[in-house]
Design a protein around this motif. Structure first.
Motif, short mmCIF file in Angstrom:
data_model
loop_
_atom_site.label_atom_id
_atom_site.label_comp_id
_atom_site.label_asym_id
_atom_site.label_seq_id
_atom_site.Cartn_x
_atom_site.Cartn_y
_atom_site.Cartn_z
N LYS A 52 0.84 -1.31 0.15
CA LYS A 52 0.05 -0.01 0.06
C LYS A 52 0.93 1.44 0.04
N GLY A 53 2.28 1.10 -0.09
CA GLY A 53 3.12 2.17 0.17
C GLY A 53 3.24 2.80 1.21
N LEU A 54 2.86 2.43 2.51
CA LEU A 54 2.99 2.83 3.79
C LEU A 54 4.04 2.74 4.32
N LEU A 55 5.00 1.82 3.90
CA LEU A 55 6.42 1.60 4.42
C LEU A 55 7.34 0.81 3.32
N SER A 56 8.62 0.99 3.60
CA SER A 56 9.72 0.02 2.58
C SER A 56 10.67 -0.48 3.47
N PHE A 57 11.20 -1.49 2.73
CA PHE A 57 12.34 -2.27 3.37
C PHE A 57 13.57 -1.91 2.83
N GLU A 58 14.66 -1.83 3.63
CA GLU A 58 16.17 -1.62 3.06
C GLU A 58 17.23 -2.48 3.72
N TRP A 59 17.69 -3.26 3.28
CA TRP A 59 18.62 -4.03 3.82
C TRP A 59 20.23 -3.64 3.85
N PHE A 81 9.56 4.58 7.23
CA PHE A 81 8.23 5.29 7.43
C PHE A 81 8.60 6.62 6.67
N PRO A 82 7.42 7.17 6.43
CA PRO A 82 7.42 8.56 5.70
C PRO A 82 8.43 9.59 6.61
N ASP A 83 8.44 9.38 7.88
CA ASP A 83 9.27 10.46 8.62
C ASP A 83 10.18 9.56 9.78
N GLN A 84 10.42 8.40 9.43
CA GLN A 84 11.51 7.82 10.46
C GLN A 84 11.80 6.47 10.01
N LYS A 85 12.88 5.89 10.61
CA LYS A 85 13.13 4.51 10.07
C LYS A 85 13.30 3.66 11.50
N VAL A 86 12.98 2.43 11.39
CA VAL A 86 13.19 1.48 12.67
C VAL A 86 14.42 0.45 12.10
N VAL A 87 15.16 0.21 12.91
CA VAL A 87 16.31 -0.79 12.53
C VAL A 87 16.23 -2.00 13.29
N ILE A 88 16.28 -2.98 12.58
CA ILE A 88 16.02 -4.38 13.25
C ILE A 88 17.25 -4.97 13.04
N GLU A 89 18.05 -5.60 13.96
CA GLU A 89 19.29 -6.06 13.83
C GLU A 89 19.69 -7.06 14.78
N PRO A 90 20.27 -8.15 14.40
CA PRO A 90 20.61 -9.17 15.27
C PRO A 90 21.78 -8.78 15.91
N ILE A 91 21.63 -9.33 17.50
CA ILE A 91 22.52 -8.85 18.35
C ILE A 91 23.47 -10.12 18.53
N ALA A 172 4.45 -3.84 19.08
CA ALA A 172 5.77 -3.65 19.35
C ALA A 172 6.32 -2.69 18.36
N LEU A 173 5.90 -2.60 17.16
CA LEU A 173 6.45 -1.66 16.14
C LEU A 173 5.89 -0.18 16.54
N LEU A 174 4.66 -0.13 16.76
CA LEU A 174 4.03 0.90 17.26
C LEU A 174 4.43 1.68 18.55
N GLU A 175 5.10 0.69 19.47
CA GLU A 175 5.77 1.19 20.73
C GLU A 175 7.00 2.10 20.36
N VAL A 176 7.76 1.58 19.29
CA VAL A 176 9.25 2.15 19.03
C VAL A 176 8.92 3.29 18.13
N VAL A 177 7.80 3.51 17.29
CA VAL A 177 7.75 4.64 16.52
C VAL A 177 6.97 5.63 17.08
#
Length: 179
Positions: A52-59, A81-91, A172-177
């Protein structure tokens, strides 16, 4: 008699050491597969929003180093997202109380995902002594090969595990954004 006893003792120790040897390369490959499984699961949650064009992925490929596993390359995911990025990273794979950890970080904080026993509701840490005095400890855990799944870990000190599904991930995603 003394030399025979010494030789028997050393032979048993050598056999025991070989039996308990860990294949770290196999553990590393297993960890990389677990990371891929996690990403596949969360992408399935987010793909409708991406379409729906609401978010995109970048690797991004990142170098990681862990004791015993050595250096390896893992993927870091940016959810844009239109105004920010969320980072998902293996620890890491070698985590106390879990079989692996991945963090999701946004402008409002971070969420921890842990690879744990499917039946686990909170961390359980047991100490085993390999001195022959604690043979009974092996009977405590009936399941020899538990099934491991990704779960969301609540913050300490009273950590609880939340099953990872579309709704829990969305929360969880809503919590961080969102604020």
């Amino acid at each position: 008699m003394g030399m025979e006893n010494l030789e028997e003792f050393l032979t048993k120790k050598k056999e025991q050491t070989e039996k308990n040897k860990i294949d770290w390369e196999q553990k590393k490959q297993q960890w990389l597969m677990e990371i891929a499984t996690f990403y596949k699961q969360i992408q399935s949650f987010l793909t409708p929003l991406q379409e729906k064009g609401l978010l995109s992925f970048e690797w991004e490929e990142v170098k990681k180093y862990e004791e015993y596993l050595g250096e390896y390359t893992a993927k870091k995911l940016y959810v844009n997202f239109p105004d920010q990025k969320v980072v998902i990273e293996p620890i890491g794979k070698n985590i106390i109380g879990a079989m692996g950890r991945i963090d999701m970080t946004g402008k409002n904080g971070s969420i921890t995902f842990l690879l744990v026993d499917k039946e686990a509701e909170s961390p359980k840490i047991m100490v085993h002594f390999n001195d022959g005095l604690s043979k009974g400890l092996e009977k405590i855990r009936e399941t020899k090969n538990p099934e491991y799944v990704w779960k969301i870990a609540t913050p300490p000190p009273n950590i609880k595990f939340i099953d990872l599904n579309k709704d829990s991930f969305s929360d969880a995603l809503l919590e961080v954004v969102a604020k």
